[in-house]
Enzyme design. Structure first.
Site, short mmCIF file in Angstrom:
data_model
loop_
_atom_site.label_atom_id
_atom_site.label_comp_id
_atom_site.label_asym_id
_atom_site.label_seq_id
_atom_site.Cartn_x
_atom_site.Cartn_y
_atom_site.Cartn_z
N LYS A 178 0.85 -1.20 0.00
CA LYS A 178 0.00 0.00 0.00
C LYS A 178 0.88 1.24 0.00
O LYS A 178 1.63 1.48 0.93
CB LYS A 178 -0.89 0.00 1.24
CG LYS A 178 -1.82 -1.21 1.31
CD LYS A 178 -2.63 -1.24 2.59
CE LYS A 178 -1.80 -1.42 3.82
NZ LYS A 178 -2.58 -1.74 5.02
N THR A 209 -8.77 9.56 8.04
CA THR A 209 -8.38 8.30 7.40
C THR A 209 -8.15 7.18 8.42
O THR A 209 -7.49 6.20 8.11
CB THR A 209 -7.08 8.50 6.60
OG1 THR A 209 -6.09 9.04 7.51
CG2 THR A 209 -7.26 9.43 5.42
N GLY A 211 -8.41 3.94 10.08
CA GLY A 211 -9.00 2.65 9.71
C GLY A 211 -8.89 2.27 8.25
O GLY A 211 -9.46 1.25 7.84
N THR A 212 -8.13 3.00 7.46
CA THR A 212 -8.04 2.69 6.01
C THR A 212 -7.54 1.26 5.78
O THR A 212 -8.12 0.52 4.98
CB THR A 212 -7.09 3.66 5.28
OG1 THR A 212 -5.90 3.80 6.07
CG2 THR A 212 -7.71 5.01 5.04
N GLY A 213 -6.44 0.91 6.47
CA GLY A 213 -5.82 -0.39 6.20
C GLY A 213 -6.72 -1.55 6.64
O GLY A 213 -6.83 -2.56 5.92
N CYS A 214 -7.37 -1.41 7.80
CA CYS A 214 -8.28 -2.46 8.29
C CYS A 214 -9.43 -2.64 7.29
O CYS A 214 -9.84 -3.77 6.97
CB CYS A 214 -8.87 -2.08 9.65
SG CYS A 214 -7.65 -1.67 10.90
#
Ligand SMILES: Nc1ncnc2c1ncn2[C@@H]1O[C@H](COP(=O)(O)OP(=O)(O)O)[C@@H](O)[C@H]1O
Ligand SMILES: Cc1ncc(COP(=O)(O)O)c(N)n1
Length: 275
Positions: A178, A209, A211-214
């Site tokens: 990412k 932003t 929590g984007t990765g979860c």
């Protein structure tokens, strides 16, 4: 009345975020938004809000194993996502549970929160490298996690390939690197070492932003549970997270959450360009 068929079943193994933007809470909201039945194994409880992580309490490995067995042995799962695992002991335990399971596994090797708070003990990195990543169908590190796990530092788009090769060498079938933390477009690279898929979305000027990765990893797991291929599941997940980021909103006085319910509020997904 015809009995309704059950939606695809997806399991998240992750930490609880009391603020509701990341962790288990983000995962279950994403899974619901994408039409699947979400289930959870909680690895740690965090006291967390828009300003940061104010405390974290890992659960004993016996509690993690018991939750996992309760779900898998009765209800069954069609895909699993892992997030915050907190300690070497929990990484080992979760990897041991996943190894014999014959379903796709998305590993988000969560190390540090957006606020810079540690979510994984430093001495757990070896277990992530040598126990968890080898059981992953897709590993989804951000650039800080790439550096922690492999020593590779990425400063521009061309570095994403080097990062992917270093992550693939640790054993996952696919690496999704990412590039969200690089300037310019939000560009991610998905590769299995043979094929390459570049996912490019415009960088959204939204500081909310959390929590984007979860959200991205859970959306991939939801797609895999519904029998999508890895490239299709990742492309659909990127569109969903882009829509969620564009609808992210202020809560508290710090970094607000992405909007997992943007579709319910009439918002559209993003449209990432695939290369
Ligand atoms: N400002 C932004 N605009 C658009 N997409 C973004 C933005 N920030 C992150 N992304 C995308 O969100 C997803 C999650 O990436 P990232 O934020 O790097 O993960 P993490 O939460 O693990 O740090 C990636 O697809 C990334 O490209
Ligand atoms: C329980 C938990 N899991 C994961 C994250 C990472 O999310 P972010 O990188 O957006 O802070 C978090 N903050 N809390």
């Amino acid at each position: 009345m015809t009995p309704r068929s059950a939606p695809p079943r997806v399991l998240t193994v992750a930490g609880s975020d009391s603020g509701g933007g990341a962790g288990i809470q983000a995962d279950l909201k994403t899974m619901l938004a994408l039409g699947t039945h979400g289930m959870s194994v909680i690895t740690a409880v965090t006291a967390q809000n828009s300003l940061g992580v104010h405390g974290a309490w890992p659960l004993p490995a016996t509690a993690v194993i018991a939750q996992f067995r309760a779900v898998v042995d009765d209800i069954g799962v069609q895909a699993v996502k892992t997030g915050m695992l907190a300690s070497a002991e929990l990484v080992e335990a979760v990897a041991g549970l996943l190894r014999p399971l014959d379903v796709p596994v998305v590993v988000d090797p969560v190390g540090v929160s957006k606020h810079g708070d540690a979510l994984l003990a430093h001495d757990a990195l070896d277990a992530v490298r040598h126990r968890l990543l080898p059981v992953a169908t897709v590993a989804t590190p951000n650039l800080d996690e790439v550096t922690q796990l492999t020593g590779v530092t990425v400063t521009d788009e061309s570095g994403l390939r080097t990062a992917a090769a270093a992550i693939l060498a640790l054993g996952p079938q696919w690496a999704l690197i990412k590039g969200g933390h690089l300037p310019g477009d939000a560009l991610d690279l998905l590769t299995d070492g043979i094929t390459e898929h570049w996912l490019r979305a415009p960088r959204l000027d939204n500081s909310h932003t959390h929590g984007t990765g979860c959200t991205l990893a859970s959306a991939i797991a939801a797609g895999l549970a519904a029998d999508r291929t890895v490239p299709d599941a990742v492309a659909a997940a990127k569109d969903y997270v882009t829509g969620a980021i564009s609808a992210g909103f202020a809560l508290g006085s710090g970094i607000g959450p992405v909007d997992h319910g943007h579709r319910l509020r009439g918002g559209g997904d993003g449209a990432a360009v695939l290369g």
